[in-house]
Structure formats: C-alpha cells, structure tokens
Design a protein around this motif. Sequence first.
Motif, PDB file in Angstrom:
ATOM      1  N   GLY A 155       7.696  31.295  21.160  1.00 37.34           N
ATOM      2  CA  GLY A 155       8.181  31.869  22.405  1.00 37.34           C
ATOM      3  C   GLY A 155       7.747  33.318  22.551  1.00 37.34           C
ATOM      4  O   GLY A 155       7.322  33.967  21.602  1.00 37.34           O
ATOM      5  N   PHE A 156       7.826  33.840  23.733  1.00 35.36           N
ATOM      6  CA  PHE A 156       7.401  35.218  23.967  1.00 35.36           C
ATOM      7  C   PHE A 156       8.420  35.895  24.875  1.00 35.36           C
ATOM      8  O   PHE A 156       9.199  35.234  25.579  1.00 35.36           O
ATOM      9  N   ILE A 157       8.389  37.193  24.822  1.00 35.30           N
ATOM     10  CA  ILE A 157       9.228  38.031  25.690  1.00 35.30           C
ATOM     11  C   ILE A 157       8.295  38.881  26.539  1.00 35.30           C
ATOM     12  O   ILE A 157       7.522  39.680  26.008  1.00 35.30           O
ATOM     13  N   GLY A 158       8.355  38.681  27.818  1.00 31.98           N
ATOM     14  CA  GLY A 158       7.527  39.466  28.726  1.00 31.98           C
ATOM     15  C   GLY A 158       8.365  40.459  29.502  1.00 31.98           C
ATOM     16  O   GLY A 158       9.517  40.188  29.843  1.00 31.98           O
ATOM     17  N   VAL A 159       7.789  41.629  29.758  1.00 33.62           N
ATOM     18  CA  VAL A 159       8.465  42.677  30.517  1.00 33.62           C
ATOM     19  C   VAL A 159       7.688  42.886  31.809  1.00 33.62           C
ATOM     20  O   VAL A 159       6.488  43.201  31.775  1.00 33.62           O
ATOM     21  N   LEU A 160       8.345  42.684  32.945  1.00 30.34           N
ATOM     22  CA  LEU A 160       7.715  42.824  34.256  1.00 30.34           C
ATOM     23  C   LEU A 160       8.352  43.998  34.983  1.00 30.34           C
ATOM     24  O   LEU A 160       9.557  43.987  35.260  1.00 30.34           O
ATOM     25  N   ASP A 161       7.553  44.981  35.256  1.00 30.18           N
ATOM     26  CA  ASP A 161       8.008  46.143  36.027  1.00 30.18           C
ATOM     27  C   ASP A 161       7.593  45.910  37.469  1.00 30.18           C
ATOM     28  O   ASP A 161       6.451  46.163  37.851  1.00 30.18           O
TER      29      ASP A 161
END
Length: 815
Positions: A168-174
């Motif tokens: 799994g991954f953790i993405g950060v969207l600004d």
Amino acid sequence: AMFYLQDYTAQDFKMTSASGCMDRRDGADDADLFDELVVAMGTMGFDPDTQDDLFRVMVAFLHSSNLEFLEVSSDDSSKVDESNPHLQPTLKLLGLEKDAFEKALCEFEIEAGNTSYTKKLSKENAQKGLEALVKATYRALFDFIVQTVNKKIEYTPKRGEPAQTKAGFIGVLDIFGFESFQQNSFEQLCINYCNEALQQQFNKFIFKSEQAEYQAEGIQWKFIAFPDNQDVIELIDKRGTGIVSLLADQCRNLRGNDKSFADLMYQTCDAHTRFEAKGLTRANGQFVVLHYAGPVKYETDGFVEKNKSEIPRGASELLQNSSNSFVQLLGSILSSGGNSSNQNSGGASAGGRVASRAKLRPTVGSTFTSQLSDLRKRIDATAPHYIRCLKPNQNLVPDEFMAPMIADQLRYAGVLEAIRVSRVGYSQRYTLDLFLERYRFIATTAVDGASSKMEKIQILIEEIAKRIWKDKNSVDEAIPDDLAAAVGIQKGKTKVFLRQSAFDYMESFRAQQLDKAAIIIQAQVRRFICRCRFMKTVHTIIVAQSCARRFLARKFMRVVQERKAATLIASFQRMYIFRKKFLQMKYATLWMQKQQRGIFGRAVYEKRQQEAAKLQKEYIAAVWIQCMFRSWVARAIHRNLKDEAKARRALEKKTSIAERYALEKNKLEIAAARTTAIAKGRALDKDKEVDELQKELEKTRATAGKVAVSKEEITRLHAEVESLHEQLEASRLTSEAALGKLAAVEAENKKLKEQLQSGGGTGVPLGYKNEAYNGHEDLKQMDERIVGLSSRSKQSKKDLEQLVLSLAILKQGLS
C-alpha cells in the motif's frame, strides 16, 4: 562561478521579479530554507552531483527568462540577441550549441506530402516558444524528482515474496484553493474546475461514509439527498458543449480567437442554469460561472493562446543533443512522456510541424481534464483523509484572527457544504459510554434503577424521547410506536445517533439540568461562604478579645517594669554620683602623688646631674694630672738620660772600663727601679714597690761602694730617688681618692637602681621606674657617663700595670 550568478539577485531576472513581491512576510530565511532543502534532497537519495545538476538547470531557467529576440526586417524572421549577457550562461548550463538553440526556437517545418518547408518565426512566436521550452523542461524536471522520490520510498519485496508484490502507499495531494480575483482568466477556470470536481468527490465520500456507518451500526435510515454540483462540472468539461471542449475546438481552428470562442460559448451555454452572460458582460467578453463557493466572473482575453500547447517539436531533440547528461535525461523524459502532446493539430506553433487532422494535438484544457479524471479515479480507489488548512489573516502574523476571512475559506473549501450534507442525516453521534456519561443526569432516577449498561442507555433514550415529544407536540397527539426514531434518536451497535433537532433538545435539557445543579452548587457554595464568613467573624472576635486581654496584661506589665526600671535607674543614678565623686577624689590623689613623685624625681635627677658634672670635672682633672705627670716623668727620664749620658762620657774619661760598666749597670737598675715604682704606684701597689726600691737602692749602694763611686754621685741619685718617691706617693694618694669617689658613685648608682626596680626603701612606687626614670633621658645619660668614667679608670689601671710589666721585663734583660 559554477552557476554564473555573480552578483545577480532575484530582482535581476524576469521570472522571479514579474510579481513585484520580493520580501517574505512569513519571517522565513531563504538561506535556511535552502539548507533544509539540500538536507532533504540528500535524505531522499539525491547525491551531490545530481543536486548540482538540478540547481544548474534551475539557474538556466532564470537566465533564459532574460533572453531576447531580435526581429529581422527582411523576411519577418527573428534571431537570438547574441549581445545579451544571459545567452552564454544559458547555453553553458544546459550544454547547448548556439545555432541549434536558435534554430529550434526561431524556425519550424511544414510538411506537405513528401515535401517539407522551413519557415521563420516572428519575434513574438520565438519568445512564446522559449517560454514553452522552459515550461516543458521544468515539467520534465519535476517528473524526474517525483520518479526519484517514488523510487526511494518504493516497497522492496522481502525474501520469499513474489517480485510483483505491491504494498500500500500513502499519497499527499495539495489541491488548489478556490480562486476569485478581480480579473480571472483561463488559469482560474482550470483551478476552480479542479475544486468543483474534488468537492463533488468530497461530498460523495462524506455521503458514502455516512451511509456505510448507518449500515454498520444497523439503524433505520432513508436515502439522504445531498447538494450536487454535477451541473457545474458538466458546464465546464462536457464533451461537445462544455467550455473546455468549445475552447479546444477554437484552438484547433486556424482562425479561432478569443472573440469567436466567446460567441460560440454564449450561443451554446446561455441556457445553462450555472452560466450567466448578459449585457455589458458579453460586450466585454466576460462570462460568469456559478460555482459551489460563489459566482466567479471570467475574462475570455487570452483563453485561446493559453489553451494551446506551444511546446516546440524539436524541444526534446534539442535537450537530447545536449552535452550535459542530466539535460539529455530530461529530454528523454520529455520525449517519452509527451509524445501525444507534441503532435500539432493543424495550427502552426513554434518548432512544430503541421500534421494531418488524424493526429490531433491535445490542448492544455483537455490535458488538464484527463489528468483530473485520473486523479479522481485514484481517489476513488483509495481511502482519503481530508485536511483543511486555513489562513487566519492576510498579514501572516500570529494571534490575529479574521472571522470573515475564515468563513470565506470554509465556504470556498467546501467545508460548509460538507456540513450541510452531514446535517441532513444524523449529524451528531456519541459512543454508548460517552452518551451515558453526558446525558445521564437528564433522567438520573430512572437510570439508576437499571442494572446493566445497555438497559441504562435504553431507559435514558426513552426518557429523553418522551420529554422531546412532550415539548414538540400537544398532549392529545398520539404517541408513535418507535418514539425515539420519531424524535430523531437511534441506538446503534456502538453509537447513539442524533438528528440535529433532537441534539438541540437534549442540549437544552442538559443545560437545564446543569443550571439546576449549578444553582444547588451555588447555594452550597454560598452557605459555605457564609459559614466561612461567620467562622471568620467568630475567630476575629476571639482574636480581638485575646488582643484586648494581651493589651491590658502588657499595660500592667509595663507599669511593673517601669517601676522596676525607675528603681534601677535611681540606684544607678546614685551609684553614678558617688562613683563620680570617688573618681574625682581618686584622680586628685593620684595627681598629688604624681606631683610629689615628680618633685622627688626631679630633685634626685638634679642631684645626680650635679654629682655627674662634678665627677666629670674630677675625671677630667685626673686625666689632665696624669697627662702632666706622664709628660713630666717623660721629660725627667729624658733629662736624666741626657745627664747620664753626659756623666757617662765624663766618667769614661776618669774610670776604668769595669767601673764604667758597673756604674752604667747601676744607673740602669736605678732607672728601671724608678720606672717600676711609678708604674706600681699607678697600680695602687706603691708600698711594696717602695720597699723593693729601697732594697734595690741598698744593693746599688753596696755595688757603688764596691766600684768606688763618688759620694757626690750617690748623694745626687739618692736625692732623685727620694723626689721620685714623694711624687709617686702624691700620685698614689690622688689616684686612691679618685678611685674612692668613683667607687662611692658606683655604689650609690647601684643602690639607686635597686631602689627604683624594687620600689622599696625610698617611698617611690614601682611605677616610678617607668614614668620618672625610664622616661627621663637626663638620668639615663648621667648613668651612662658614670659607667664610662668607671670603665676609663679601669683602663688607666690596666695601662699602669702594663707599664710596670714592661719595666720588669727590661730589668730582667739588663741583668
């Protein structure tokens, strides 16, 4: 020198000075941020060489923003201004040749069948091509950074796991913030379109979360209608009739421009409920879109040009032919990631080739729509968590909160819309334990009678539902079977769900109970305060009485102490008076004693001074007499020697040698006897010497008779001996008298010293030694002089003894 920045600042480059804002308002230091950036890049796997390559390309972008093109008037073509000081730094940093760089920006090829034609670009088109090249290279640079970071954090399958295993991954969207300025253009439309799509995504997420939680808790619920902004999204991105689609058609049309786009949009979208363009708005080429956050007016000027993709076709080839390996890598990324975007759609663009209609080049709007669609799909496939960042004020300072600004941000961020969605259903929910703890005292009596926790919660819900129903409806109205659900309360498996109306009633009931409890607490507190005041008053009275008693006791004690002190003072006063008189008498007595001792001491001192002076005179007289006597004796001896010499010379003629020798020997013996008599007389043994001299004289007479000395000579010698004897006797008497006086003075002096030391026999106290004697320099000097006289008299005695000894030795030598 490596980046060719020299003394340049941010104000010297068009790219960084276009906004006109050069000062940071957040107080951050760019140098510190750059150091943190370098550390972060090192942490994410960017080695120092790669960091230098990144910074080198970024500096090349700064220099390229200052490049200018010169117009060649002959054929409406352009060329790079070679005198520009930023040209060489740009070429060296990117590793490009000047001719290839100029050709890629100032020329483009047109293909017609199997024939290709080269056409020059104008100054304006060349400038746009340069800007497009910088943007494309920057995009490739950004893609490289993202790829490197993803590779650094990429999951590596453990031993035994398949190589295709994905974690799994953790993405950060600004995401973009909603924008509404005085002048809004194509950029604001794209940003607000993205916000509309993400807001719809957020609303759906909230709705799905609500429905999923209702189903998981097993409560009764109906479909909840929530506000939807799908119509706004369709207005912007609907195929064929949407604003982005209409704008793309105008970009593909060789004669398309902003005016034709505005006319087509007015004609197509005028009937849409979220679109407005009337009167003066149309005349100015403007239109209004009613977004979820509010209406925004857009200006169509520049829409067509901004929507076109102006990336030169030869951009990737130009970068791949660079002498810098990192720039070649960026060219490869640009070529592999933008093949479709590099195809021209019929319009001539900088560095591009005119292709057939089959190969349509996507516009910026269509690319943005496609990327947004991919983003939404990814969000749907993940579990999103939303974080809203709010700016409290425009001044970027702490402790300053602007409520209108916060409200606008909440509205533009879709938070208010999400709250509306949440309020449609069960907006408030509590865990069972928290619900029981928070609202238990609304029906304390009924709840306390239950045994289990679930029973207590059920009883509490029923009691609260009855109170709500009673407050909302009349008494005659029938009570429904499920009263709790009717008033908006449902108990799930782990939570209690409340509608907003039920929550408001419960909070009011809770507030009433809290008010009653507060009143009771206040009454108890007031009672406690009054009792404390009463106890304090009693304590104060007791303390006052104690103080009064203490005051009276201290007053009585003070009187007793004053009496005792007065008696003591009187006794001390009397003692002082009598002691003063005693001290006065003692002082007078001591003064008289001191005066008496002074008189006595001075008398003794004067007497001693007189005796010392007299003794000094006598000593001087004795010395003078001794000197005169010695000189007289010496003259007599000298005269006798002369006379004897004369007599010897006369006798030598008359007598024989034997007689002469006997006579000389007798004379010498007589002279020696005389000298010995004189010396012995000084040594105080005169009588013995006189006897010896008489014996010697008799011997001499005997000897003289034997040698037949003349009677006259013997008579003369006898007379001289008698005379010497008289003189010796007189000297002895004088010396004895002087020695007697000296002994008497020494004895008296010794006696006086003993009296002074012992303090007895003379009536003088012991203190007299220090005050009357030791402190009197004249007495000390007199004692020293007496001691000196004694020592000198002893020395004279030694001299006489030495002289007698010398005469005796001489006498033995003659015999």
